[in-house]
Enzyme design. Structure first.
Site, short mmCIF file in Angstrom:
data_model
loop_
_atom_site.label_atom_id
_atom_site.label_comp_id
_atom_site.label_asym_id
_atom_site.label_seq_id
_atom_site.Cartn_x
_atom_site.Cartn_y
_atom_site.Cartn_z
N VAL A 116 -20.32 7.95 13.25
CA VAL A 116 -20.32 7.33 14.24
C VAL A 116 -18.61 7.38 14.45
O VAL A 116 -17.70 8.05 13.98
CB VAL A 116 -20.39 5.79 14.09
CG1 VAL A 116 -19.01 5.23 12.72
CG2 VAL A 116 -20.34 4.95 15.14
N ASN A 124 -17.16 -0.41 6.21
CA ASN A 124 -16.67 -0.18 5.26
C ASN A 124 -16.30 -2.32 5.34
O ASN A 124 -16.87 -3.17 5.93
CB ASN A 124 -15.10 0.11 5.03
CG ASN A 124 -14.39 -0.33 5.92
OD1 ASN A 124 -14.42 -1.48 6.97
ND2 ASN A 124 -13.21 0.21 6.42
N GLY A 125 -15.72 -2.97 4.28
CA GLY A 125 -15.99 -3.89 3.82
C GLY A 125 -14.53 -4.73 4.08
O GLY A 125 -14.79 -5.40 4.04
N LEU A 126 -13.66 -4.22 5.32
CA LEU A 126 -12.57 -4.90 5.31
C LEU A 126 -11.20 -4.85 4.52
O LEU A 126 -10.18 -5.01 5.15
CB LEU A 126 -12.70 -5.87 5.93
CG LEU A 126 -13.85 -5.68 7.71
CD1 LEU A 126 -13.85 -7.61 8.09
CD2 LEU A 126 -13.73 -4.60 8.44
N VAL A 127 -12.09 -4.80 3.35
CA VAL A 127 -10.74 -5.54 2.12
C VAL A 127 -9.44 -3.65 2.60
O VAL A 127 -10.10 -2.61 2.36
CB VAL A 127 -11.51 -5.05 1.15
CG1 VAL A 127 -10.03 -5.37 -0.29
CG2 VAL A 127 -12.43 -5.78 0.73
N VAL A 266 -19.90 20.33 14.24
CA VAL A 266 -19.12 21.28 13.52
C VAL A 266 -20.08 21.83 11.82
O VAL A 266 -20.59 21.45 11.59
CB VAL A 266 -17.24 21.62 13.25
CG1 VAL A 266 -17.44 22.31 12.64
CG2 VAL A 266 -16.68 21.57 15.06
N HIS A 562 -16.20 5.30 -2.16
CA HIS A 562 -14.55 5.82 -1.82
C HIS A 562 -14.69 7.59 -2.58
O HIS A 562 -13.73 7.93 -3.59
CB HIS A 562 -13.92 5.53 -2.82
CG HIS A 562 -14.00 3.82 -2.57
ND1 HIS A 562 -12.95 2.80 -2.81
CD2 HIS A 562 -13.57 3.28 -1.46
CE1 HIS A 562 -12.98 1.07 -2.61
NE2 HIS A 562 -13.66 1.46 -1.11
N HIS A 605 -9.13 -0.30 -2.15
CA HIS A 605 -9.95 0.45 -1.09
C HIS A 605 -9.08 1.59 -0.97
O HIS A 605 -8.04 1.55 -0.41
CB HIS A 605 -10.14 -0.53 -0.29
CG HIS A 605 -10.76 -2.20 -0.95
ND1 HIS A 605 -12.39 -2.38 -0.82
CD2 HIS A 605 -10.76 -2.55 -2.80
CE1 HIS A 605 -12.56 -2.53 -2.00
NE2 HIS A 605 -11.60 -3.45 -2.62
#
Length: 629
Positions: A116, A124-127, A266, A562, A605
């Site tokens: 996207v 992600n979890g925003l951390v 690509v 990660h 993170h």
């Protein structure tokens, strides 16, 4: 949990060039696409959008960014912090699965990666944690001048628009006292705190204090081996997700020199010989001159993430010679490190349901309560939906996890460096030499009291997840076909991702120590106030049986999403793929800018580090090539 801020891969087809304009959101559209640009950026995730933004600040150059995914629709499952972890549009995910994990239970693992615009910053979890200064000083020690904590801090600051939007009582209770001098106040990426915290966070911090784990006032000032309330990548004003698209792209789509195309994948970088004289050990230096049907005059920038960037290099003729021969592609540069050195944070959740009567948690967000919370959020931007899944975390050191930490270090040090590396191409002498130095640094870091060995993530319902932060295991990524879209399959079907979790048993040993730590934590006075009730297999008998716990780890271990290290920034003789300017060895104008360049994974993170890496390398584009970094 956190879904890594990694980046998607993309392709330009002949049909693509026949289109005269590419539709963009909010009624915007690029001009007709050119057949040639100064810069082509492959990947519209975190790093790709940062580099695209910064390069196009120079109005005299033209920049094309290509992204495989489409724009998200700003649905609440994406933008509302309280809905993190409750699902998202499947179209936003590459839907990757790993190879069967032979050192666990021989089963594959689901591996979410953003497909996207904005990449995994949409999922992600925003951390938002940077890690410790020692994480980045280790990068410099490995032969990367200019990449220490001191060198990177200005770019952490440059990317960030930090707001300490916390009232004094909450700030005192939760130890939120940021060092403002270590934060950016005018960068594109908004970082702040929710307007709602679950009371369980206080119990978690109190429990850590009882176990002599100090609580940090600012987790992003260079020390991280403590407990903390981590800030989030959210807008302090409207309390919604702040991702790389909204931070770095939406506001600059009207630049006439920046063209952006979504829905493009690509599959090959175009490469030719750039020199008339061989340069040992690379032979004739190569030059990237574009991707399918679009050429460039200056540079190609790979920002496709730690999974797709190395695969794209391999099918373009840059990688380990044995793999290139198997793919039957013309070898441009023999780089043994491409696709090797894969690292990840593996995690296991332990479940201790909080049963105290009247406790409010995310489990209450159903029916009328959820409807009321939605109304409050939409009207006032307050209430429980401003709170992400995870804010309370800890990064305990090995010394905090086990009393006999020095003997544990000695045990780790008794094995040979190559013993647990991937067989075959993964044990090339350069890779063995590189991992030998990495391992030495890892052992030094694990010996320190101020450096985290493990992460503990606490949610509001009683889940305490343990995630290994300094893995000794190394995995790999490789293309399975020279045509990444062979047989009309998806791109991910032609890439093999093998993290090799717990290939080095050291990692499972530290996870075991983490699960034992959780048992001690839930028995503290602070945590007992929540009346935690262990859910199977976390009964007392299992928690005291190492063999049973290792089996639990093998069955339940998953990824923290990660991935990094597969195009490592290291000296060539240590298995490196890019130099300190992130230029691919053996080329003069092909860079990789994503988490793949990280030689050792930080105990954090990754999204904050990827933003900083991309900001830093954007500065290098303006330097003459003979100016040292």
């Amino acid at each position: 949990m956190d879904f890594s801020a990694c980046l998607a891969i993309i392709l330009v087809s002949a049909f693509f060039l026949s289109v005269h304009a590419i539709p963009l959101p909010c009624g915007n559209a690029t001009e007709s696409l050119y057949s040639m640009y100064d810069y082509i950026i492959v990947g519209g995730g975190v790093a790709g959008l940062v580099v695209g933004n910064r390069l196009s600040e120079n109005s005299s150059v033209t920049v094309l960014v290509l992204e495989a995914g489409e724009f998200d629709n700003s649905e609440e499952r994406v933008t509302v912090p309280g809905f993190v972890g409750q699902g998202y549009n499947p179209a936003y995910d590459w839907n990757i699965t790993t190879a069967p994990q032979q050192f666990l239970d021989n089963n594959s693992r689901f591996y979410c990666q953003g497909h996207v615009v904005g990449g995994s910053s949409i999922l992600n979890g925003l951390v938002t944690t940077r890690g410790s200064s020692a994480d980045y000083d280790a990068w410099a020690t490995l032969g990367n001048p200019g990449w220490s904590w001191r060198d990177l801090l200005p770019y952490f600051i440059k990317s960030e628009n930090f707001t300490a939007n916390i009232g004094p009582d909450t700030a005192s209770a939760l130890h939120i006292q940021p060092e403002i001098s270590k934060h950016g106040l005018s960068g594109p990426l908004q970082v702040g705190y929710p307007r709602f915290f679950y009371n369980q966070s206080r119990n978690f911090l109190q429990g850590l204090s009882e176990l002599d784990i100090p609580i940090l006032d600012d987790p992003n000032a260079g020390v991280s081996a403590r407990g903390m309330i981590a800030p989030s990548s959210i807008s302090a004003g409207n309390q919604s997700r702040m991702d790389s698209r909204r931070a770095y792209l939406d506001g600059v789509l009207n630049r006439p020199n920046l063209h952006f195309a979504s829905g493009q994948t690509v599959t090959r970088i175009l490469i030719r010989t750039a020199s008339n004289h061989p340069v040992p050990p690379f032979g004739y230096i190569k030059r990237a001159y574009g991707v399918e049907n679009v050429t460039c005059t200056r540079e190609v920038v790979l920002a496709a993430g730690a999974i797709f960037s190395p695969a794209l290099l391999q099918v373009s003729g840059i990688g380990p010679a044995p793999i290139l021969r198997e793919l039957n592609v013309t070898m441009q540069v023999d780089l043994p490190g491409v696709g090797q050195n894969l690292q990840d944070h593996a995690m296991v959740g332990a479940f201790y349901d909080y049963t105290i009567p009247g406790l409010f948690s995310t489990r209450n967000l159903t029916g009328d309560v959820l409807q009321s919370a939605q109304e409050e959020y939409r009207t006032n931007r307050t209430g429980p939906l401003t709170a992400p899944l995870i804010s309370a975390v800890a990064f305990p050191s090995l010394r905090s996890l086990v009393s006999n930490w020095s003997s544990v270090i000695e045990t780790f040090n008794s094995t040979t460096p190559e013993q647990y590396l991937p067989p075959g191409t993964g044990r090339h002498p350069h890779l063995v030499a590189g991992f030998t130095q990495q391992r030495s640094l890892l052992l030094q870091l694990l010996s320190r009291y101020d450096v985290g060995a493990l992460e503990i993530l606490a949610d509001s319902i009683g889940t305490l997840t343990a995630a290994i932060q300094r893995p000794f295991s190394r995995g790999s990524v490789r293309a399975l076909s020279a045509d990444l879209l062979a047989n009309n399959t998806t791109l991910t079907s032609n890439i093999r991702l093998d993290p090799r979790y717990c290939a080095n048993p050291t990692d499972c040993s530290i996870l075991l120590a983490g699960l034992r730590f959780n048992t001690r934590l839930v028995n503290t006075t602070g945590m007992q106030q929540l009346l935690p009730s262990p859910s199977p297999p976390w009964d007392a008998a299992t928690s005291q049986n190492d063999t049973a716990l290792i089996e639990v780890i093998h069955r339940n271990l998953v990824t923290e999403f990660h991935p990094c290290g597969t195009t490592a920034m290291l000296p060539f003789e240590l298995g490196g793929v890019v130099d300190p300017r992130l230029v691919v060895y053996g080329t003069n104008n092909l860079r990789v800018v994503d988490a793949g360049i990280m030689p050792i994974i930080p105990a954090a993170h990754l999204q904050a580090a990827v933003y900083a890496v991309a900001e830093k390398v954007s500065f290098y584009f303006s330097l003459p090539k003979d100016i040292p970094v």
